[in-house]
Motif scaffolding. Structure first.
Motif: not given
Length: 692
Positions: A554-560
């Motif tokens: 799956v795709q990991l969203p950007p995480l700060a």
């Protein structure tokens, strides 16, 4: 005294950007005098010539780098270097042939041993039948069985050795077929060297004394670092998420997919991965001040210095000692002097037939101008024209017009490449002697080769990326960050994707299960990923491993840092959900003027897993902007919560959410619904009100 030494360098670290990379080489050298020239070979041809930098690491203050330039030369490639992979293929082929011959010999022994039979002699005519020697037959059979058991063991070992040798031969052949661009196959090749000048900045007397003494800094060794930019490198992030279902713990590992075709292999380098643009300026802009008053012309800062005055007098002795070269021509004779107007940029003497554009102009003779009758054009700033044969008339002198300002100089872009500039000598044209011009020899000899290498390097940008991969140049608008690989890596220069490990990140993982029974009765497993590290996580594909088994990508969203997002990991087959609805319609109000549609929703959940789960179930209640239509929630058991539209990614209204804990092997029942009240003379637009 200036001396030149050849330094053996090693590629120490590489920083890969969205497009291109910054390479750093290191070498150890010992100064050989006041001025030491160090030649470093093996640099890629496609490197950016303006990016070459050199510095001393931990050197004394008396030593400093005064010059670093790029030089192109041709070298003879050693035969041993060309045949390394071919020798590996030949050795693997010989080992394979030997293993196959040994297997065939053992197989032949097996066939010969299995063919042993007790053959009685042919009886003569009239002789009585002879008794069979049973003991001898039994001993022969036992011998054959024992021999075959030993041969079969050796045959299995030989077949395993043959399989291994075949694999080694295929691997060596594959390495030879996919040899990187850094391994050349020609007997000669064009190579790029970096020539670095290191100067000892001390007094001449002290420098001479240091040259004569043995206990000076010449006996010490210092470390030099070269830095340059190469095109043809790119990367994108990829992750691997490991999750244990029983304990709910796991980890996230960053793996970078790197592709490079720079012309040199990266072997055992410290790899850094950056999201910043390599060619973008990072200096802060200077704001111009705004003033009120009279306009003043800004001072023009010269960007190029004119040649010094009296430069041509330096070559007066050369011209007086060099006789002119005469060439015979037809018609009027022409003279071409070496270094004069007939010579080219390099002072090459041309023949009179080619150099003579106008024969008369070559010897300083010009025919008189033709006679013009009629009015003549006036000179700039002079008296008006006068007709031929007319008497002169008195006129007032006209004021001289101011000359127009000279246009700004237009510089050739090639003059900015300082590494390829050469100083013209006395054989050049008198107007260009002693000036810097682009080296014609270097341009003609290296441009085609360099253009071809740069074309190959730029082909890396068109590589097909896998699904869910996000190019790094799309992340530049968000933030710029650099990741450091935990261990040295190897990336060959073959223009293909290579997965290299970068680092492990501590993250918080919370298992969740989601279901929308009105749309799909299947239950989907999800993980709430909280970035508890100090590094940001870029968007990219993540391989999900549950209990060591691959589940999905799956795709990991950007995480700060400190941010959390939910990602789905697939369908959970061990949890079942069933949904039933019941609709009742009635009228109320004065004379039945209001229709009431009551919708009841019943949901049953069965958990067949061996652990408790947290299940989130979503329902949707219809909404209306009509003041005559009222929608009221029925009593839900257990109570549900209203999901605000700002918490939903699609900004949907009317969402209701249950969050329940289902024990292992247990069931849970959910009840809810709503009442829809609308005038009897109205209907739901675009559908059945019972299905609203």
């Amino acid at each position: 005294m200036e001396r030149e030494v050849v330094g053996e360098s090693r590629l120490d670290s590489v920083t890969v950007h969205a497009v291109g990379a910054v390479c750093r080489r290191r070498l150890v050298f010992a100064p050989t005098g006041r001025v030491t020239r160090i030649r470093v070979a093996g640099l890629p041809i496609a490197m950016d010539t303006q990016s070459l930098r050199a510095r001393l690491l931990g050197g004394p203050a008396a030593l400093r780098v005064t010059d670093a330039r790029r030089e192109i030369r041709a070298e003879v490639v050693e035969e041993e270097r060309l045949a390394t992979l071919q020798r590996d293929v030949d050795a693997a082929e010989e080992a394979y042939d030997a293993a196959r011959a040994r297997r065939d010999r053992i197989a032949a022994h097996v066939d010969a041993t299995a063919a042993f039979r007790a053959v009685p002699p042919t009886p003569r005519r009239g002789d009585p039948p002879r008794s069979a020697p049973l003991d001898a037959v039994i001993e022969l059979a036992a011998f054959v069985d024992e021999r075959l058991a030993s041969l079969h063991t050796r045959l299995l070992a030989a077949e395993d050795a043959l399989t291994l040798a075949e694999h080694e031969h295929e691997a060596a052949s594959q390495r030879l077929a996919e040899a990187s661009d850094a391994l050349t196959t020609e007997s000669t090749r064009t190579t790029v060297d970096a020539v670095v000048t290191v100067t000892r900045t001390q007094d001449e007397d002290a420098a001479d004394a240091a040259d004569d003494s043995d206990d000076s800094d010449d006996a010490r060794e210092f470390e030099l670092e070269l830095e340059y930019i190469v095109p043809g490198a790119t990367w994108f992030p990829a992750y691997q998420l490991s999750l244990a279902q029983e304990t709910g713990v796991g980890g996230l590992a960053l793996r970078a997919n790197v592709a490079q075709r720079t012309g040199e292999d990266w072997t055992g380098v410290r790899l850094s991965l950056s999201t910043a643009d390599l060619q973008r300026r990072t200096t802060l802009p200077e704001l111009r001040s705004i003033r009120i008053g009279r306009r003043q012309d800004e001072a023009v800062v010269p960007i190029w210095r004119e040649p010094p005055a009296g430069l041509s007098e330096l070559f007066a002795g050369y011209e007086s000692s060099t006789p002119p070269v005469r060439h015979a021509g037809f018609g009027v004779g022409a003279i071409a002097v070496a270094g004069g107007a007939g010579a080219g940029a390099g002072g090459v003497v041309r023949s009179a037939r080619k150099a003579m554009v106008a024969p008369a102009a070559a010897v300083g003779y010009a025919p008189p101008p033709p006679m013009v009758r009629g009015p003549m054009p006036a000179a700039p700033g002079g008296p008006p024209p006068m007709a031929f044969g007319a008497a002169p008339q008195a006129s007032m002198p006209m004021p001289a017009a101011a000359p127009p300002p000279p246009p700004p100089p237009v510089l050739d872009a090639a003059l900015g490449d300082y590494a390829d500039l050469v100083l013209l000598g006395p054989t050049a044209d008198p107007g260009t002697r002693g000036t810097l011009v682009p080296d014609p020899g270097a341009a003609d000899g290296s441009s085609p080769v360099r253009a071809e290498y740069r074309r190959r390097a730029q082909a890396v940008g068109s590589l097909a990326a896998p699904r869910h991969a996000v190019p790094v140049n799309r992340l530049q608008a968000s933030f710029a960050y650099r990741f450091e690989a935990a261990a040295p890596v190897d990336v060959p220069s073959d223009g293909a994707w290579h997965s290299v490990p970068v680092d492990d990140f501590p993250v918080g993982l919370t298992q969740q299960h989601l279901c929308v029974p009105a749309l799909d009765p299947q239950v989907y497993a999800a993980v709430e990923v909280a970035n508890t590290s100090r590094h940001p996580l870029l968007a990219g594909p993540v391989d999900v491993l549950v209990d060591g088994q691959y589940t999905a990508t799956v795709q990991l969203p950007p995480l700060a840092p400190g941010q959390s997002r939910r990602i789905g990991i697939g369908v959970e087959e061990g949890v079942r959900v069933a949904r039933r609805t019941r609709t009742e319609e009635s009228t109320t109000g004065l004379r039945g003027g209001t229709s009431v549609v009551a919708r009841a929703v019943e949901i049953d959940v069965v958990n067949r897993l061996g652990r408790a789960i947290s299940l989130e179930i979503l329902e949707r209640v219809p909404v209306s902007d009509d003041r005559d239509v009222r929608i009221e929630d029925a009593v839900a058991a257990p109570p549900w919560t209203v999901v605000p539209p700002e918490e939903d990614p699609e900004r949907r209204r009317g969402l209701r959410r249950w969050r329940v804990a289902v024990p292992p092997g247990g069931t849970t029942a959910l009840r809810g619904g709503y009442e829809l009240r609308l005038p009897a003379d109205k209907a739901v637009l675009g559908g059945n009100r019972r299905d609203a």
